[in-house]
Scaffold this motif. Structure first.
Motif, PDB file in Angstrom:
ATOM      1  N   VAL A  74      -5.874  -1.005   1.053  1.00 16.03           N
ATOM      2  CA  VAL A  74      -7.088  -1.367   1.779  1.00 16.03           C
ATOM      3  C   VAL A  74      -6.719  -2.351   2.886  1.00 16.03           C
ATOM      4  O   VAL A  74      -5.910  -3.253   2.684  1.00 16.03           O
ATOM      5  CB  VAL A  74      -8.161  -1.979   0.844  1.00 16.03           C
ATOM      6  N   GLY A  75      -7.261  -2.127   4.076  1.00 16.45           N
ATOM      7  CA  GLY A  75      -7.092  -3.071   5.163  1.00 16.45           C
ATOM      8  C   GLY A  75      -8.099  -4.192   5.038  1.00 16.45           C
ATOM      9  O   GLY A  75      -9.270  -3.964   4.694  1.00 16.45           O
ATOM     10  N   VAL A  76      -7.670  -5.418   5.306  1.00 18.12           N
ATOM     11  CA  VAL A  76      -8.540  -6.596   5.189  1.00 18.12           C
ATOM     12  C   VAL A  76      -8.938  -7.119   6.567  1.00 18.12           C
ATOM     13  O   VAL A  76     -10.093  -7.401   6.831  1.00 18.12           O
ATOM     14  CB  VAL A  76      -7.860  -7.693   4.348  1.00 18.12           C
ATOM     15  N   ASP A  77      -7.964  -7.258   7.461  1.00 17.32           N
ATOM     16  CA  ASP A  77      -8.237  -7.620   8.851  1.00 17.32           C
ATOM     17  C   ASP A  77      -7.106  -7.069   9.707  1.00 17.32           C
ATOM     18  O   ASP A  77      -6.294  -6.260   9.230  1.00 17.32           O
ATOM     19  CB  ASP A  77      -8.433  -9.140   9.026  1.00 17.32           C
ATOM     20  N   ALA A  78      -7.035  -7.498  10.953  1.00 18.44           N
ATOM     21  CA  ALA A  78      -6.076  -6.897  11.887  1.00 18.44           C
ATOM     22  C   ALA A  78      -4.631  -7.107  11.476  1.00 18.44           C
ATOM     23  O   ALA A  78      -3.743  -6.360  11.913  1.00 18.44           O
ATOM     24  CB  ALA A  78      -6.305  -7.458  13.286  1.00 18.44           C
ATOM     25  N   SER A  79      -4.353  -8.084  10.636  1.00 18.11           N
ATOM     26  CA  SER A  79      -2.967  -8.382  10.277  1.00 18.11           C
ATOM     27  C   SER A  79      -2.677  -8.254   8.783  1.00 18.11           C
ATOM     28  O   SER A  79      -1.513  -8.267   8.389  1.00 18.11           O
ATOM     29  CB  SER A  79      -2.593  -9.798  10.728  1.00 18.11           C
ATOM     30  N   ARG A  80      -3.718  -8.112   7.945  1.00 20.33           N
ATOM     31  CA  ARG A  80      -3.506  -8.149   6.500  1.00 20.33           C
ATOM     32  C   ARG A  80      -4.081  -6.920   5.798  1.00 20.33           C
ATOM     33  O   ARG A  80      -5.089  -6.365   6.220  1.00 20.33           O
ATOM     34  CB  ARG A  80      -4.167  -9.392   5.891  1.00 20.33           C
TER      35      ARG A  80
ATOM     36  N   ILE B  39       0.063  -7.189   1.884  1.00 16.76           N
ATOM     37  CA  ILE B  39       0.769  -6.379   2.868  1.00 16.76           C
ATOM     38  C   ILE B  39       0.559  -6.997   4.242  1.00 16.76           C
ATOM     39  O   ILE B  39      -0.581  -7.272   4.645  1.00 16.76           O
ATOM     40  CB  ILE B  39       0.242  -4.931   2.886  1.00 16.76           C
ATOM     41  N   SER B  40       1.640  -7.247   4.961  1.00 16.73           N
ATOM     42  CA  SER B  40       1.550  -7.614   6.369  1.00 16.73           C
ATOM     43  C   SER B  40       1.556  -6.322   7.174  1.00 16.73           C
ATOM     44  O   SER B  40       2.457  -5.486   7.018  1.00 16.73           O
ATOM     45  CB  SER B  40       2.737  -8.493   6.782  1.00 16.73           C
ATOM     46  N   LEU B  41       0.541  -6.146   8.019  1.00 16.49           N
ATOM     47  CA  LEU B  41       0.410  -4.875   8.728  1.00 16.49           C
ATOM     48  C   LEU B  41       1.407  -4.733   9.865  1.00 16.49           C
ATOM     49  O   LEU B  41       1.607  -3.627  10.365  1.00 16.49           O
ATOM     50  CB  LEU B  41      -1.019  -4.717   9.262  1.00 16.49           C
ATOM     51  N   SER B  42       2.027  -5.820  10.271  1.00 19.82           N
ATOM     52  CA  SER B  42       3.116  -5.705  11.246  1.00 19.82           C
ATOM     53  C   SER B  42       4.341  -5.254  10.473  1.00 19.82           C
ATOM     54  O   SER B  42       4.855  -5.954   9.628  1.00 19.82           O
ATOM     55  CB  SER B  42       3.378  -7.037  11.938  1.00 19.82           C
ATOM     56  N   GLY B  43       4.778  -4.093  10.720  1.00 24.00           N
ATOM     57  CA  GLY B  43       5.877  -3.474   9.951  1.00 24.00           C
ATOM     58  C   GLY B  43       5.505  -2.105   9.459  1.00 24.00           C
ATOM     59  O   GLY B  43       5.896  -1.121  10.042  1.00 24.00           O
ATOM     60  N   PRO B  44       4.724  -1.948   8.360  1.00 21.01           N
ATOM     61  CA  PRO B  44       4.226  -2.987   7.454  1.00 21.01           C
ATOM     62  C   PRO B  44       5.322  -3.520   6.539  1.00 21.01           C
ATOM     63  O   PRO B  44       6.360  -2.885   6.373  1.00 21.01           O
ATOM     64  CB  PRO B  44       3.156  -2.236   6.651  1.00 21.01           C
ATOM     65  N   THR B  45       5.043  -4.683   5.941  1.00 23.49           N
ATOM     66  CA  THR B  45       5.995  -5.273   5.005  1.00 23.49           C
ATOM     67  C   THR B  45       5.265  -5.710   3.741  1.00 23.49           C
ATOM     68  O   THR B  45       4.088  -6.085   3.785  1.00 23.49           O
ATOM     69  CB  THR B  45       6.723  -6.484   5.627  1.00 23.49           C
ATOM     70  N   LEU B  46       5.989  -5.658   2.632  1.00 22.77           N
ATOM     71  CA  LEU B  46       5.438  -6.013   1.333  1.00 22.77           C
ATOM     72  C   LEU B  46       5.549  -7.507   1.112  1.00 22.77           C
ATOM     73  O   LEU B  46       6.607  -8.104   1.323  1.00 22.77           O
ATOM     74  CB  LEU B  46       6.194  -5.261   0.236  1.00 22.77           C
ATOM     75  N   GLY B  47       4.431  -8.133   0.672  1.00 26.02           N
ATOM     76  CA  GLY B  47       4.422  -9.547   0.375  1.00 26.02           C
ATOM     77  C   GLY B  47       4.346  -9.813  -1.115  1.00 26.02           C
ATOM     78  O   GLY B  47       4.674  -8.956  -1.946  1.00 26.02           O
TER      79      GLY B  47
END
Length: 383
Positions: free
Chosen positions: A146-152, A164-172
């Motif tokens: 699920v997307g939360v905002d433009a970056s998360r 999840i960081s949407l730049s990449g994306p990368t796993l947090g």
């Protein structure tokens, strides 16, 4: 004189547009690139290559081929198969033992989550060209995004929920307080609602992912009506959650609900809404490893909020010899219809695939898309 020239130009552009459309009519896709250019000049709304239609998630055949996305075009009423592979010929969605189970569109991206050792993949929503991936998911078993905002965003998995960081994306890092299987998720207001095996619905504060409430109820979700209410299925009821106060209401269903938590068998919940009513498929279940396996079913119920009698009889029953598969039902707002997925074997061992489009007011069957092959359609995704 200028107006005459403008009219002549518009007429010529529309003529060229029609010619381009005819040229591309048999492709199974929407607009050809030349059509887009012509349409833009003529002031006509321009769709992306895969935007004027919907996507269907196919699981793939275990050990034989990968899952993929198929595309249904509103222009041609035709289906284009394996469009991810077409647009990304050098990439794949994991080994053939993986299962593509979930996809969603968020912020002009398609996010696909592949179970059983597969990746999370992001593509451009309009071209399906891959833009990034997370190759290794937690415990090799991711479920939904699920997307939360433009970056998360958030990833649900067999052992909890991950940032999840949407730049990449990368796993947090993992979100604290959810340590068992988590599936469908929904952003509503200031909360992200998560369906979990151990605690039912869990509401996370969207700002920091702290737990706002564990409801202790809920097997499958989510649907949302026009008044904002978030709906889930739980035990023998439809459960409505106020997304502001988190207050709960219930209405009794004429059947026991099922859950998708057996080992490796998770799938998105079999309920949806057209805004004014909630539609829920009656499914069956049997014992599996680590929980019950959800399967089959033939009856779809419609609940009109405030009218318990609307559940007194099924809204529709699928044609004889067919059985729900995958998520069973989703509402397509673009065409105001319910899309119901069926196979001709209740456990899914069928190569007779059908997408059936029903009127959500009358239950009339409007169209059936039918094709053969072991593809296992799991979840429609609408733009």
């Amino acid at each position: 004189m200028k107006s005459i020239k403008c009219l002549a130009l518009a007429a010529s552009l529309l003529t060229l547009f029609a010619a381009c459309k005819k040229e591309n009519a048999d492709s199974g896709l929407g607009l050809h690139p030349k059509e887009n250019a012509v349409a833009a000049q003529a002031g006509i709304n321009v769709f992306g290559k895969y935007e004027n239609g919907f996507l269907m998630v196919h699981e793939g055949q275990y050990g034989v081929n990968n899952g993929d996305l198929w595309y249904y075009s509103y222009d041609s009423n035709k289906v284009a198969k394996d469009i991810y592979k077409k647009e990304n010929p050098t990439k794949n969605l994991g080994p053939t033992t993986s299962t593509l189970q979930f996809a969603t569109i968020f912020n002009n991206k398609v996010y696909m989550v592949v179970k059983v050792g597969g990746p999370l993949v992001a593509t451009d929503a309009h071209t399906l060209v891959e833009t990034g991936r997370i190759a290794n998911l937690p415990q090799s078993e991711g479920y939904a995004f699920v997307g939360v905002d433009a970056s998360r965003g958030l990833l649900s998995a067999v052992d909890g929920v991950y940032r999840i960081s949407l730049s990449g994306p990368t796993l947090g890092t993992k979100v604290a307080g959810i340590n068992g299987p988590a599936g469908d998720m929904l952003l509503a207001g200031n909360y992200v609602f998560v369906m979990t095996k151990d605690d039912g619905v869990v509401a996370l504060n969207a700002a920091d992912y702290s737990i706002a409430k564990k409801f202790g109820i809920g097997d499958a979700g989510f649907a949302r009506t026009n008044d904002g209410t978030v709906w889930v299925a739980g035990k023998d009821s439809l459960v409505g959650i106020n997304p502001t106060s988190l207050a709960v209401s219930r209405v009794k269903l004429p059947f026991a609900t099922t859950n998708p938590w057996a080992y490796l068998s998770w799938r998105s919940g079999s309920l949806t809404s057209n805004g004014t009513a909630v539609f829920i498929a009656e499914r069956k279940s049997t014992a599996g490893i680590g929980g019950n396996i959800e399967y089959g079913g033939t009856k779809l119920y419609r609940y009109v909020p405030g009218n318990a009698a609307s559940l007194s009889a099924p809204f529709l029953t699928v044609p004889s010899g067919q059985h729900f598969y995958g998520s069973a039902v989703r509402y397509n707002a673009a065409r105001n219809e319910l899309l119901v997925i069926t196979l001709t074997d209740e456990f899914g061992a069928s190569n007779d695939n059908r997408w059936q489009m029903y009127d959500p007011g009358t239950a009339a069957l409007k169209e059936t898309v039918r094709y053969s092959g072991y593809y296992f359609p799991a979840l429609p995704v609408f733009y």
